[in-house]
Design an enzyme around this catalytic site. Structure first.
Site, short mmCIF file in Angstrom:
data_model
loop_
_atom_site.label_atom_id
_atom_site.label_comp_id
_atom_site.label_asym_id
_atom_site.label_seq_id
_atom_site.Cartn_x
_atom_site.Cartn_y
_atom_site.Cartn_z
N ASP A 24 0.82 -1.21 0.00
CA ASP A 24 0.00 0.00 0.00
C ASP A 24 0.86 1.26 0.00
O ASP A 24 1.99 1.25 0.50
CB ASP A 24 -0.92 -0.03 1.24
CG ASP A 24 -2.09 0.93 1.10
OD1 ASP A 24 -2.37 1.40 -0.02
OD2 ASP A 24 -2.73 1.22 2.14
N HIS A 41 2.29 3.43 -9.03
CA HIS A 41 2.09 2.00 -9.31
C HIS A 41 3.27 1.44 -10.10
O HIS A 41 3.73 0.33 -9.87
CB HIS A 41 0.78 1.78 -10.09
CG HIS A 41 -0.44 2.19 -9.31
ND1 HIS A 41 -0.62 1.85 -7.99
CD2 HIS A 41 -1.55 2.90 -9.67
CE1 HIS A 41 -1.79 2.35 -7.56
NE2 HIS A 41 -2.36 3.00 -8.56
N LEU A 135 10.42 -20.65 -4.83
CA LEU A 135 9.53 -19.68 -4.18
C LEU A 135 8.19 -19.66 -4.89
O LEU A 135 8.14 -19.56 -6.13
CB LEU A 135 10.17 -18.27 -4.24
CG LEU A 135 9.31 -17.11 -3.74
CD1 LEU A 135 9.13 -17.18 -2.22
CD2 LEU A 135 9.95 -15.75 -4.12
C1 IPE Z 1 -5.43 -2.66 -0.10
O1 IPE Z 1 -5.08 -1.33 -0.29
C2 IPE Z 1 -5.40 -3.37 -1.42
C3 IPE Z 1 -4.10 -3.49 -2.05
C4 IPE Z 1 -2.96 -3.16 -1.52
C5 IPE Z 1 -4.12 -4.05 -3.36
P1 IPE Z 1 -6.20 -0.20 -0.42
O2 IPE Z 1 -5.48 1.08 -0.54
O3 IPE Z 1 -7.15 -0.54 -1.50
O4 IPE Z 1 -6.95 -0.33 0.97
P2 IPE Z 1 -7.71 0.74 1.83
O5 IPE Z 1 -8.71 1.40 0.91
O6 IPE Z 1 -6.70 1.70 2.34
O7 IPE Z 1 -8.34 -0.04 2.93
C1 IPE Z 2 -1.57 0.31 -3.36
O1 IPE Z 2 -1.39 1.68 -3.41
C2 IPE Z 2 -1.84 -0.30 -4.71
C3 IPE Z 2 -3.26 -0.63 -4.95
C4 IPE Z 2 -4.19 -0.62 -4.05
C5 IPE Z 2 -3.62 -1.01 -6.30
P1 IPE Z 2 -2.60 2.69 -3.39
O2 IPE Z 2 -3.01 2.97 -4.79
O3 IPE Z 2 -3.68 2.22 -2.51
O4 IPE Z 2 -1.91 3.98 -2.78
P2 IPE Z 2 -2.47 4.93 -1.64
O5 IPE Z 2 -2.90 4.07 -0.51
O6 IPE Z 2 -3.61 5.68 -2.25
O7 IPE Z 2 -1.32 5.81 -1.29
MG MG Z 3 -4.07 2.43 -0.53
#
Ligand code: IPE
Ligand code: IPE
Ligand code: MG
Length: 247
Positions: A24, A41, A135
């Site tokens: 995240d 990303h 792995l």
């Molecule tokens: C969780 O992250 C999903 C992934 C890392 C793919 P999100 O950014 O979607 O989760 P929330 O919205 O903070 O709970």
């Molecule tokens: C995690 O990063 C990747 C996915 C959930 C696809 P985020 O896109 O949730 O990034 P933040 O949490 O908004 O910083």
């Molecule tokens: Mg996120």
């Protein structure tokens, strides 16, 4: 030096066999640089590569990463398209290396909403890496844990209705056997980056006794050193599984 950390890990002994990661913070990483979220990303993809290498070095045998949740389908279409394009880029640029490293890739989740090229990429990488034994890399895409458990319950109901099993055979093991993660043991360690203290519908069943590690580091900044620090932290934990400690 992160080599020192790796040495410490080896001296400590028990490495987590299965590590799960909620990757995240890509969006915030980009925002801080005045870049579009998709740049975060893209940078996050390089972190996946480092994670795989670090797992191999440390001797972790299964790593399950959360790449795209079922709830993430609610994001703007441009961001979803960019993420799907990245999935395909990851497969086309990494398949050969993953195969060489002995990594076996599986994509877990409800893949039906994926575009045909994205699904082809999934099939390709799973086939190309099928011989990997060092792995297991499980990438959760279009994944939601409640949906996964619901699917398992539906399958059990069908098995009972068809007389293949009796209701007495609806055991914890029978449920676990019908989850996407059936071939692997439960995660020993869950890492979540970007400082959020929540599970976000990830592996609810499987994380019952995982050790939790939350780091404020954003996913694109998470590297070898950060991974080794998480493993060392895990090695200091006293896992009791509800029993009285023996130490
Ligand atoms: C969780 O992250 C999903 C992934 C890392 C793919 P999100 O950014 O979607 O989760 P929330 O919205 O903070 O709970
Ligand atoms: C995690 O990063 C990747 C996915 C959930 C696809 P985020 O896109 O949730 O990034 P933040 O949490 O908004 O910083
Ligand atoms: Mg996120």
């Amino acid at each position: 030096m992160s080599d020192d950390l790796l040495r410490q890990i080896k001296l400590q002994g028990a490495v987590p066999a299965h590590v799960a990661v909620i990757m995240d913070g890509n969006g915030r990483w980009a925002q801080r640089r005045n870049l579009p979220r998709t740049a975060g990303h893209q940078a996050g993809m390089a972190s996946v590569r480092r994670l795989v290498e670090s797992c191999l070095e440390a001797g972790v045998t299964t790593v399950t990463v959360f790449a795209f949740s079922q709830e993430n389908w609610q994001r703007p279409p441009e961001e979803i398209d960019a993420l799907m394009a990245l999935l395909q880029e990851y497969v086309s640029t990494q398949s050969a290396e993953l195969t060489e490293q002995g990594v076996r890739v599986r994509m877990l989740g409800d893949l039906t909403p994926l575009s045909p090229p994205a699904r082809q990429a999934v099939e390709f990488v799973e086939r190309a890496t099928a011989g990997g034994t060092k792995l297991a890399l499980n990438i959760c895409i279009s994944y939601g844990s409640r949906a996964e458990i619901t699917r398992a319950a539906r399958r059990l109901a069908e098995d009972v209705a068809a007389g293949r099993i009796t209701s007495d055979e609806v055991t914890e093991q029978a449920i676990a056997d019908r989850l996407y993660t059936a071939p692997w043991g439960d995660p020993d360690l869950l890492i979540r980056t970007s400082g959020e203290f929540r599970i976000s519908n990830f592996l609810l069943w499987q994380l019952a006794y995982a050790e939790l590690y939350v780091t404020p580091t954003l996913w694109p900044d998470f590297g070898r050193r950060e991974f080794f620090e998480a493993v060392l932290d895990y090695q200091r934990r006293d896992r009791r599984f509800g029993r009285v400690t023996t130490a």
